[in-house]
Write an enzyme that holds these catalytic residues in place. Structure first.
Site, PDB file in Angstrom:
ATOM      1  CG  HIS A 205      -1.998  -1.057   1.137  1.00 28.15           C
ATOM      2  ND1 HIS A 205      -3.294  -0.783   0.769  1.00 28.15           N
ATOM      3  CD2 HIS A 205      -1.944  -2.398   1.354  1.00 28.15           C
ATOM      4  CE1 HIS A 205      -3.998  -1.905   0.783  1.00 28.15           C
ATOM      5  NE2 HIS A 205      -3.199  -2.896   1.125  1.00 28.15           N
TER       6      HIS A 205
ATOM      7  CG  ASP B  90       0.601   9.298   0.582  1.00 30.19           C
ATOM      8  OD1 ASP B  90       0.642   8.166   1.089  1.00 30.19           O
ATOM      9  OD2 ASP B  90      -0.078  10.223   1.038  1.00 30.19           O
TER      10      ASP B  90
END
Length: 473
Positions: A155, A361
């Site tokens: 993730h 991110d």
């Protein structure tokens, strides 16, 4: 029909009010409902590691959760997962604190979890493992002769070799990752970074996206995680609670720049405050006409790096409001507290600008949620970091370099002045993308690709037949 077994660090048990109801839980539940199966993970409790697994069953889905003892939690979770892997994978080697005993603890816990899961796995189950806490998990299962299909999804970003190879156990981690049958990443850059790391350590052969290294065959693919745009739109449109109605009234004559992030050094919050300060300095015509609201609930508050960020933000907020504030106008609201997710969707809808500028991110679902929450007939503008995975899809946002405060300030100025027709056009393009690539598409695509892989148990049976009857091969 084979079941699905999902393995993640934390488990979202039904009726557990502390459990996250965010995107990952929605995606996993969608996959589990379609196939039936088991969700296995930590229950968040620290105590007797030998306590029986906590089990819950609803319909065709079961949940099994375990307890960690204090030492294992410290070594596996706090020290190695969050003080080594998290900063390194977010390109912050300066914050990595590697300790050999914590690396050994990380391996120890992954081994224990494999032991706990083993009795629950059936021969034809498909196993889907999630995130950086469980990089060696497939390797541990293979040691226990588990030959099922095992997929993995990361993730967070995967760093380039210059970063990853600085970790003392980098070679061992890479070889362990190759025990997965399918490795999924948020972006193509992350996928290629992983393969570059492998090829720097050993011979890597590749045909399309199927690879062999250390004698192990595995596939890599990109699966950008999504959201539920229709559900978010529904939450955003609902009736306003009294406090939010009051906020809307206060903002009647102001344009609202809104941002919500977990308090983390990867999110670029100090840089964001500096960019807003540059906006006020270079574009004084906005004075008294805008407000920037930053919500940043505390994350890992006992870690010094996070305490430092909080102090920086408090200092910067005081400086900005002290220098630019006026009687009746406070330019920056900084709230270090948690807000209900459904309430935030309503706040998104009444925001003129969404400011999402992480330094690094994996995806950043806040950016997608902001788009989904907007009124299509009068949408706000998204200002988005080029280093968020979402920037690969949301190309109609105003894409910025978060390290360049002047560029971010100029983008904010442009967003605040953007004509309605351009706002509608940009929003429509982004909404179409996040609707097409929603959370259900994400999990369905991953599971479809995993299902097409031949299980290692069948491969070994075929190899045995070829060895026994070579003339038939």
């Amino acid at each position: 029909m084979s079941r699905l077994v999902v393995v993640s660090n934390r488990i979202s048990v039904p009726d557990d009010k502390k459990a996250s109801a965010g995107g990952l839980a929605v995606g996993i539940m969608g996959a589990l409902k379609s196939k039936g199966g088991l969700w296995f993970g930590w229950n968040g409790k620290i105590g007797d590691e030998n306590a029986p697994l906590e089990k819950v069953t609803q319909g065709n889905i079961s949940w099994a959760s375990f307890t960690l003892n204090e030492q294992d939690h410290e070594h596996y979770y706090n020290q190695f997962s969050n003080a080594v892997l998290w900063p390194a994978f977010h390109y912050r080697l300066d914050l990595v604190t590697f300790q050999r005993e914590c690396w050994e603890g990380y391996l120890r816990v992954n081994s224990k979890l494999a032991d706990k899961l083993l009795p629950l796995v059936k021969e034809d189950d498909d196993i889907w493992v999630h995130d950086y806490h469980l990089l060696p998990f497939a390797s541990e299962l293979r040691k226990r002769n588990v030959n099922n299909r095992i997929g993995f999804f990361l993730h967070i970003p995967f760093p380039t070799p210059e970063i990853f190879n600085a970790l003392p156990p980098h070679a061992e981690l890479l070889e362990q990752l190759c025990d997965y049958d399918l490795l999924g990443f948020q972006t193509e850059n992350d996928r290629l970074a992983f393969l570059d790391c492998v090829s720097a350590q050993t011979r890597l052969t590749t045909r399309s996206k199927t690879h062999t290294a250390w004698g192990k065959t595995f596939r890599t693919e990109v699966y950008p995680i999504g959201i539920e745009p229709e559900e978010i739109a529904k939450q955003a449109q609902g009736p306003l609670p009294p406090k939010l109605a009051q906020l809307k009234a206060e903002l009647k004559n102001l344009k609202n720049i809104f941002s919500v992030e977990r308090l983390d050094y990867s999110k670029g919050l100090p840089e964001r405050f500096q960019a807003y300060e540059a906006l006020l300095e270079k574009f004084p015509h906005h004075h008294g006409k805008i407000r920037y609201t930053q919500i940043a609930p505390t994350s890992r508050g006992d870690v010094q790096a996070y305490q430092d960020i909080r102090h920086q933000l408090e200092t910067a907020a005081g400086r900005i409001n002290g220098q630019y504030g006026q009687l009746g106008w406070t330019p920056l609201y900084y709230l270090n507290q948690h807000f209900d997710r459904k309430l935030l969707m309503k706040v998104f809808r009444y925001s003129d600008v969404g400011l999402v500028t992480p330094l690094r991110d994996g995806m950043n679902l806040v950016a997608k949620e902001f788009v989904a929450a907007q009124d299509p007939e009068n949408p706000g503008v998204l200002v988005l970091s080029q280093f968020a995975g979402a920037a690969n899809e949301l190309t109609s946002a105003l894409i910025v370099n978060p390290y360049d405060r002047d560029e971010v300030a100029a983008a904010l100025d442009r967003a605040l002045k953007m004509p309605l027709a351009e706002r509608i056009s940009r929003h429509a393009e982004m909404l179409e993308i996040i609707t097409r690539n929603d959370i259900h598409h994400w999990q369905a695509q991953f599971m479809s690709d995993l299902k097409r892989i031949t299980p290692r148990s069948e491969e070994s049976q075929m190899e045995s037949k070829v060895a026994a009857f070579p003339k038939l091969a």
